[in-house]
Each structure stands twice: as C-alpha cells, then as structure tokens.
Design a protein around this motif. Structure first.
Motif, PDB file in Angstrom:
ATOM      1  N   GLU A 122      34.228 -11.718  29.981  1.00 27.25           N
ATOM      2  CA  GLU A 122      32.942 -12.661  29.795  1.00 27.25           C
ATOM      3  C   GLU A 122      31.827 -12.200  30.961  1.00 27.25           C
ATOM      4  O   GLU A 122      30.646 -12.269  30.678  1.00 27.25           O
ATOM      5  N   ALA A 123      32.424 -12.186  32.081  1.00 26.24           N
ATOM      6  CA  ALA A 123      31.538 -12.126  33.228  1.00 26.24           C
ATOM      7  C   ALA A 123      30.678 -10.572  33.569  1.00 26.24           C
ATOM      8  O   ALA A 123      30.282 -10.498  34.642  1.00 26.24           O
ATOM      9  N   ILE A 124      30.926  -9.771  32.600  1.00 29.49           N
ATOM     10  CA  ILE A 124      30.377  -8.442  32.636  1.00 29.49           C
ATOM     11  C   ILE A 124      29.179  -8.451  33.317  1.00 29.49           C
ATOM     12  O   ILE A 124      28.682  -7.355  34.011  1.00 29.49           O
ATOM     13  N   LYS A 125      28.181  -9.401  33.238  1.00 32.09           N
ATOM     14  CA  LYS A 125      26.602  -9.179  33.737  1.00 32.09           C
ATOM     15  C   LYS A 125      26.574 -10.083  35.052  1.00 32.09           C
ATOM     16  O   LYS A 125      25.687 -10.421  35.402  1.00 32.09           O
ATOM     17  N   SER A 126      27.541 -10.717  35.530  1.00 30.40           N
ATOM     18  CA  SER A 126      27.704 -11.625  36.600  1.00 30.40           C
ATOM     19  C   SER A 126      27.363 -11.082  37.807  1.00 30.40           C
ATOM     20  O   SER A 126      27.571  -9.846  38.223  1.00 30.40           O
TER      21      SER A 126
ATOM     22  N   LYS B 180      43.394 -24.016  37.258  1.00 33.38           N
ATOM     23  CA  LYS B 180      42.206 -23.089  36.923  1.00 33.38           C
ATOM     24  C   LYS B 180      41.939 -22.426  38.268  1.00 33.38           C
ATOM     25  O   LYS B 180      42.237 -22.685  39.565  1.00 33.38           O
ATOM     26  N   TYR B 181      41.366 -21.126  38.104  1.00 34.87           N
ATOM     27  CA  TYR B 181      41.144 -20.159  39.248  1.00 34.87           C
ATOM     28  C   TYR B 181      39.632 -19.469  38.882  1.00 34.87           C
ATOM     29  O   TYR B 181      39.575 -18.783  37.854  1.00 34.87           O
ATOM     30  N   GLU B 182      38.521 -19.506  39.686  1.00 33.83           N
ATOM     31  CA  GLU B 182      37.310 -18.814  39.404  1.00 33.83           C
ATOM     32  C   GLU B 182      37.640 -17.356  40.050  1.00 33.83           C
ATOM     33  O   GLU B 182      37.623 -17.396  41.186  1.00 33.83           O
ATOM     34  N   GLY B 183      37.793 -16.497  39.485  1.00 34.13           N
ATOM     35  CA  GLY B 183      37.675 -15.017  40.046  1.00 34.13           C
ATOM     36  C   GLY B 183      36.698 -14.263  39.547  1.00 34.13           C
ATOM     37  O   GLY B 183      35.466 -14.589  38.946  1.00 34.13           O
ATOM     38  N   VAL B 184      36.522 -12.965  40.106  1.00 29.85           N
ATOM     39  CA  VAL B 184      35.442 -11.992  39.707  1.00 29.85           C
ATOM     40  C   VAL B 184      35.308 -11.717  38.386  1.00 29.85           C
ATOM     41  O   VAL B 184      34.269 -11.931  37.883  1.00 29.85           O
TER      42      VAL B 184
ATOM     43  N   SER C  11      23.889   3.802  29.818  1.00 35.19           N
ATOM     44  CA  SER C  11      24.728   3.440  30.911  1.00 35.19           C
ATOM     45  C   SER C  11      24.906   1.907  31.136  1.00 35.19           C
ATOM     46  O   SER C  11      25.406   1.630  32.110  1.00 35.19           O
ATOM     47  N   ASP C  12      24.061   1.218  30.099  1.00 35.52           N
ATOM     48  CA  ASP C  12      24.003  -0.297  30.364  1.00 35.52           C
ATOM     49  C   ASP C  12      25.058  -1.179  29.288  1.00 35.52           C
ATOM     50  O   ASP C  12      24.926  -1.084  28.197  1.00 35.52           O
ATOM     51  N   ALA C  13      26.190  -1.790  30.073  1.00 35.57           N
ATOM     52  CA  ALA C  13      27.072  -2.425  29.178  1.00 35.57           C
ATOM     53  C   ALA C  13      26.514  -3.842  29.005  1.00 35.57           C
ATOM     54  O   ALA C  13      26.065  -4.578  29.757  1.00 35.57           O
ATOM     55  N   GLN C  14      26.563  -4.280  27.545  1.00 34.20           N
ATOM     56  CA  GLN C  14      26.076  -5.568  27.253  1.00 34.20           C
ATOM     57  C   GLN C  14      27.006  -6.197  26.117  1.00 34.20           C
ATOM     58  O   GLN C  14      27.677  -5.626  25.433  1.00 34.20           O
TER      59      GLN C  14
END
Length: 103
Positions: free
Chosen positions: A7-11, A67-71, A95-98
């Motif tokens: 889910e965090a691909i754009k973080s 819970k654990y907040e990871g990358v 080349s941009d993942a969305q």
C-alpha cells in the motif's frame, strides 16, 4: 501489467528505502521489492527487542506486539499472532508504479 503491491508504494519511506538499496547494490533496486517483507521482519525484531526491559524474553515481547510500522506499511498482529498488512494492486505506467486499487 497489474501486480500486487505494498500500500505504501508511493510513500517517502519506501522511496528512501529503495534509494538506499540501490546505493548499496550499485544498481537500481528491484521493481517488485520482494525484500521489503524480510527487511521489515528484521527491523521489527530489532525494534521490539529494544522495547522491554532486559529480563523480558524476546518471545514475550513479540507476543505482546499489536502493530509495527515498517517500510511497507503498518503490520497488525491478530489473536493467532499472524501478521497482516494492507496490500494494493498497482500498475506500471512507463517506469512509474501507481496504485490502481486498494481496499
């Protein structure tokens, strides 16, 4: 081509992580980031081991975690101690993942 993604691909945390991996490898980090789960698991153990006193066992600390907040996002632990995290469907546009779908 759609693919399952974090889910965090754009973080910014994920961007920083892939940049660090690319610098260590002297080449771009892999686009599917299979190694994020392994990295987050190691960082979880390191983080949780520093959260209790010296007398408490690592297993006890892990069993208490909720819970654990990871990358890759926030991992949550259910009563059976299984970890889960939100995933999404992403697609490469050039080349941009969305992310194209997430729960």
């Amino acid at each position: 081509v759609p693919f399952v993604s974090f889910e965090a691909i754009k973080s910014s945390g994920l961007t920083d992580f892939t940049n660090r991996v690319g610098q260590k490898l002297n080449r771009p980090a892999g686009q599917f980031l299979d190694y994020i789960s392994a990295y987050d698991a190691l960082m979880f153990v390191g983080s949780i081991s520093n959260s209790g006193d010296n007398k408490e066992s690592l297993i006890s600390l892990i069993n208490r975690a909720d819970k654990y907040e990871g990358v890759g996002g926030v991992y949550r632990f259910n009563k059976s101690r299984d970890a889960s995290m939100p995933l999404a469907i992403a697609k490469y546009f050039g080349s941009d993942a969305q992310i194209v779908w997430q729960p």
